[in-house]
Design a protein around this motif. Sequence first.
Motif, PDB file in Angstrom:
ATOM      1  N   HIS A   1       0.876  -1.177   0.000  1.00  0.00           N
ATOM      2  CA  HIS A   1       0.000   0.000   0.000  1.00  0.00           C
ATOM      3  C   HIS A   1       0.912   1.226   0.000  1.00  0.00           C
ATOM      4  O   HIS A   1       1.668   1.453   0.946  1.00  0.00           O
ATOM      5  CB  HIS A   1      -0.895  -0.022   1.236  1.00  0.00           C
ATOM      6  CG  HIS A   1      -1.886   1.095   1.283  1.00  0.00           C
ATOM      7  ND1 HIS A   1      -2.789   1.242   2.316  1.00  0.00           N
ATOM      8  CD2 HIS A   1      -2.143   2.124   0.427  1.00  0.00           C
ATOM      9  CE1 HIS A   1      -3.535   2.310   2.098  1.00  0.00           C
ATOM     10  NE2 HIS A   1      -3.155   2.859   0.964  1.00  0.00           N
ATOM     11  N   ILE A   2       0.870   2.005  -1.069  1.00  0.00           N
ATOM     12  CA  ILE A   2       1.743   3.166  -1.242  1.00  0.00           C
ATOM     13  C   ILE A   2       0.919   4.438  -1.129  1.00  0.00           C
ATOM     14  O   ILE A   2      -0.115   4.586  -1.787  1.00  0.00           O
ATOM     15  CB  ILE A   2       2.473   3.126  -2.601  1.00  0.00           C
ATOM     16  CG1 ILE A   2       3.278   1.815  -2.731  1.00  0.00           C
ATOM     17  CG2 ILE A   2       3.394   4.329  -2.748  1.00  0.00           C
ATOM     18  CD1 ILE A   2       3.976   1.649  -4.061  1.00  0.00           C
ATOM     19  N   GLY A   3       1.380   5.352  -0.282  1.00  0.00           N
ATOM     20  CA  GLY A   3       0.684   6.615  -0.084  1.00  0.00           C
ATOM     21  C   GLY A   3       1.502   7.798  -0.555  1.00  0.00           C
ATOM     22  O   GLY A   3       2.738   7.791  -0.508  1.00  0.00           O
TER      23      GLY A   3
ATOM     24  N   VAL B   1      -0.539   2.117   5.520  1.00  0.00           N
ATOM     25  CA  VAL B   1       0.329   2.433   4.380  1.00  0.00           C
ATOM     26  C   VAL B   1       1.720   1.850   4.644  1.00  0.00           C
ATOM     27  O   VAL B   1       2.301   2.035   5.707  1.00  0.00           O
ATOM     28  CB  VAL B   1       0.413   3.964   4.166  1.00  0.00           C
ATOM     29  CG1 VAL B   1       1.541   4.328   3.216  1.00  0.00           C
ATOM     30  CG2 VAL B   1      -0.910   4.490   3.632  1.00  0.00           C
ATOM     31  N   ASP B   2       2.251   1.140   3.643  1.00  0.00           N
ATOM     32  CA  ASP B   2       3.577   0.522   3.773  1.00  0.00           C
ATOM     33  C   ASP B   2       4.701   1.484   3.395  1.00  0.00           C
ATOM     34  O   ASP B   2       5.770   1.470   4.017  1.00  0.00           O
ATOM     35  CB  ASP B   2       3.653  -0.727   2.881  1.00  0.00           C
ATOM     36  CG  ASP B   2       2.624  -1.781   3.273  1.00  0.00           C
ATOM     37  OD1 ASP B   2       2.674  -2.228   4.429  1.00  0.00           O
ATOM     38  OD2 ASP B   2       1.768  -2.120   2.426  1.00  0.00           O
TER      39      ASP B   2
ATOM     40  N   LEU C   1       0.734  -2.998 -12.516  1.00  0.00           N
ATOM     41  CA  LEU C   1       1.028  -2.721 -11.115  1.00  0.00           C
ATOM     42  C   LEU C   1       0.308  -3.692 -10.183  1.00  0.00           C
ATOM     43  O   LEU C   1      -0.594  -4.416 -10.598  1.00  0.00           O
ATOM     44  CB  LEU C   1       0.608  -1.283 -10.785  1.00  0.00           C
ATOM     45  CG  LEU C   1       1.175  -0.184 -11.690  1.00  0.00           C
ATOM     46  CD1 LEU C   1       0.591   1.167 -11.306  1.00  0.00           C
ATOM     47  CD2 LEU C   1       2.694  -0.158 -11.632  1.00  0.00           C
ATOM     48  N   LYS C   2       0.715  -3.660  -8.933  1.00  0.00           N
ATOM     49  CA  LYS C   2       0.046  -4.451  -7.902  1.00  0.00           C
ATOM     50  C   LYS C   2      -0.070  -3.608  -6.635  1.00  0.00           C
ATOM     51  O   LYS C   2       0.599  -2.588  -6.478  1.00  0.00           O
ATOM     52  CB  LYS C   2       0.819  -5.738  -7.624  1.00  0.00           C
ATOM     53  CG  LYS C   2       2.240  -5.536  -7.125  1.00  0.00           C
ATOM     54  CD  LYS C   2       2.966  -6.865  -6.951  1.00  0.00           C
ATOM     55  CE  LYS C   2       4.409  -6.636  -6.474  1.00  0.00           C
ATOM     56  NZ  LYS C   2       5.137  -7.907  -6.307  1.00  0.00           N
ATOM     57  N   GLY C   3      -0.940  -4.030  -5.743  1.00  0.00           N
ATOM     58  CA  GLY C   3      -1.117  -3.313  -4.492  1.00  0.00           C
ATOM     59  C   GLY C   3      -2.147  -2.205  -4.572  1.00  0.00           C
ATOM     60  O   GLY C   3      -2.948  -2.124  -5.512  1.00  0.00           O
ATOM     61  N   LYS C   4      -2.107  -1.301  -3.577  1.00  0.00           N
ATOM     62  CA  LYS C   4      -3.065  -0.209  -3.453  1.00  0.00           C
ATOM     63  C   LYS C   4      -2.332   1.126  -3.408  1.00  0.00           C
ATOM     64  O   LYS C   4      -1.178   1.206  -2.976  1.00  0.00           O
ATOM     65  CB  LYS C   4      -3.900  -0.370  -2.180  1.00  0.00           C
ATOM     66  CG  LYS C   4      -4.748  -1.622  -2.127  1.00  0.00           C
ATOM     67  CD  LYS C   4      -5.703  -1.588  -0.941  1.00  0.00           C
ATOM     68  CE  LYS C   4      -4.967  -1.543   0.378  1.00  0.00           C
ATOM     69  NZ  LYS C   4      -5.900  -1.567   1.542  1.00  0.00           N
ATOM     70  N   PHE C   5      -3.047   2.183  -3.808  1.00  0.00           N
ATOM     71  CA  PHE C   5      -2.488   3.528  -3.811  1.00  0.00           C
ATOM     72  C   PHE C   5      -3.473   4.487  -3.149  1.00  0.00           C
ATOM     73  O   PHE C   5      -4.668   4.450  -3.435  1.00  0.00           O
ATOM     74  CB  PHE C   5      -2.197   3.992  -5.240  1.00  0.00           C
ATOM     75  CG  PHE C   5      -1.223   3.102  -5.961  1.00  0.00           C
ATOM     76  CD1 PHE C   5       0.145   3.304  -5.848  1.00  0.00           C
ATOM     77  CD2 PHE C   5      -1.686   2.039  -6.723  1.00  0.00           C
ATOM     78  CE1 PHE C   5       1.033   2.468  -6.506  1.00  0.00           C
ATOM     79  CE2 PHE C   5      -0.801   1.196  -7.375  1.00  0.00           C
ATOM     80  CZ  PHE C   5       0.572   1.407  -7.266  1.00  0.00           C
ATOM     81  N   THR C   6      -2.950   5.334  -2.275  1.00  0.00           N
ATOM     82  CA  THR C   6      -3.748   6.378  -1.642  1.00  0.00           C
ATOM     83  C   THR C   6      -3.068   7.716  -1.885  1.00  0.00           C
ATOM     84  O   THR C   6      -1.912   7.909  -1.500  1.00  0.00           O
ATOM     85  CB  THR C   6      -3.897   6.129  -0.128  1.00  0.00           C
ATOM     86  OG1 THR C   6      -4.617   4.910   0.076  1.00  0.00           O
ATOM     87  CG2 THR C   6      -4.643   7.268   0.542  1.00  0.00           C
TER      88      THR C   6
END
Length: 432
Positions: free
Chosen positions: A108-110, A199-200, A169-174
């Motif tokens: 999870h990238i913010g 958020v990672d 892409l993979k994962g989540k974005f905020t």
Amino acid sequence: MTSEFVKNLTPQLVEWRRTLHSLPELGFMEYITTYRIGKELEKMGFTLHIGKDALQEDARLGVPKKEALDAHEEKAAAWGVEKEWLEKLSGGNTGLVATWDTGRAGDHIGFRFDIDALPILESADESHLPCKHEFSSGEPNVMHACGHDGHATIGLGTAKYIAEHTNELKGKFTLLFQPAEEGGRGARAMVAKGWLDDVDYFYSGHIGIHSYPVGTIAATTTGFLASTKYNVSFKGVSSHAGMHPELGKNALLAATTAANNLYAIPRHFDGVTRVNVGRLTAGSGRNIIPEDSYMEIEVRGETHAIGDYMAESALRIIKAAADMHDVTCTIEPVGVTEVMTCNEELIPKIQEWCAPSELVTEVIPSVPVSGSEDASFMMNKVQEHGGKATYMLFGTKLDFPHHHPQFDYEEGVLAAAVDTFASIIKGGSSNG
């Protein structure tokens, strides 16, 4: 390659930047700005969280008076902001959060992008690029004099990359488009809503601060200070200055006594300190003892302990000045920031991910700065649960400093910054 995508996007980046620059809005009054950003993100397919869904209302600091908010909401409605949006943003609940889930397991990238402007009258000098190309501020005494129009634009460009490359892409974005960064007022309210809880990896940054060539970026920064901001009101008693001066209680003298002694706070052995009285108003006439005075101040410290030392000293001095002149005082905290430390282990990753870029020419490992940033709340929240965070700089030549009526930057920095974040996204969340 990310650079080819960003090169093709560059005319749009310039258009977004100039549109945002021409109608700046102060913190918690970014109604039109939020709407403009949101409508672009809507077209890209992001899930939007607006108003009280984006921030915790009671965690905000330094919210403008209701009269100012109401007037700006009316202006936004006349401009064309949809009623549904205004209802969600009303009361100064501006800014938004845009989320994207690829549907594939991953980090999870913010990202944080600030969107507010400053109470500065923009220069009308013909050498000033916004004036020369006719996109100067259309709002009297309000200006994007710190590059937040560019930051919001970089956010839109980053969002565009995510939307158009989601299959890779993979994962989540905020993506947090934050109101009221100036004065340290808005980030805490978004943190309180829980957006950073899982958020990672977290990235934010700033155009300029140091004058570097476009294409030069800093992977991390050091030196941001903890700060506290106060609005202070002194209340005395008015009287005729000639006939009955003994009946008056001079609020102006209380304020000036406080101001002079704030600058006399002893500097701290353990690190950097700052103090500033940025505004002081008082009085109504030469023969009237001033009944009211008002001042806006801030203190800063290199560590949380030094920041507390400065704040406690300031409060003691303000109260003592009021007692000395037999007036009362009201002290309102209106902003706060924390110390923040970037994760150095991100440096080699950012250098590796940006190495193929045609737009990023140099990655400096770390750059010292000063000032304060409320992205500190977001970074510290991510790091609390083991995530990694950094605050970056994006190089541009600076002919004038930040917060100057002629502040501007080279628009090529927009593409370089978007390519930086796109390279980080590609490198850190690739599905391949």
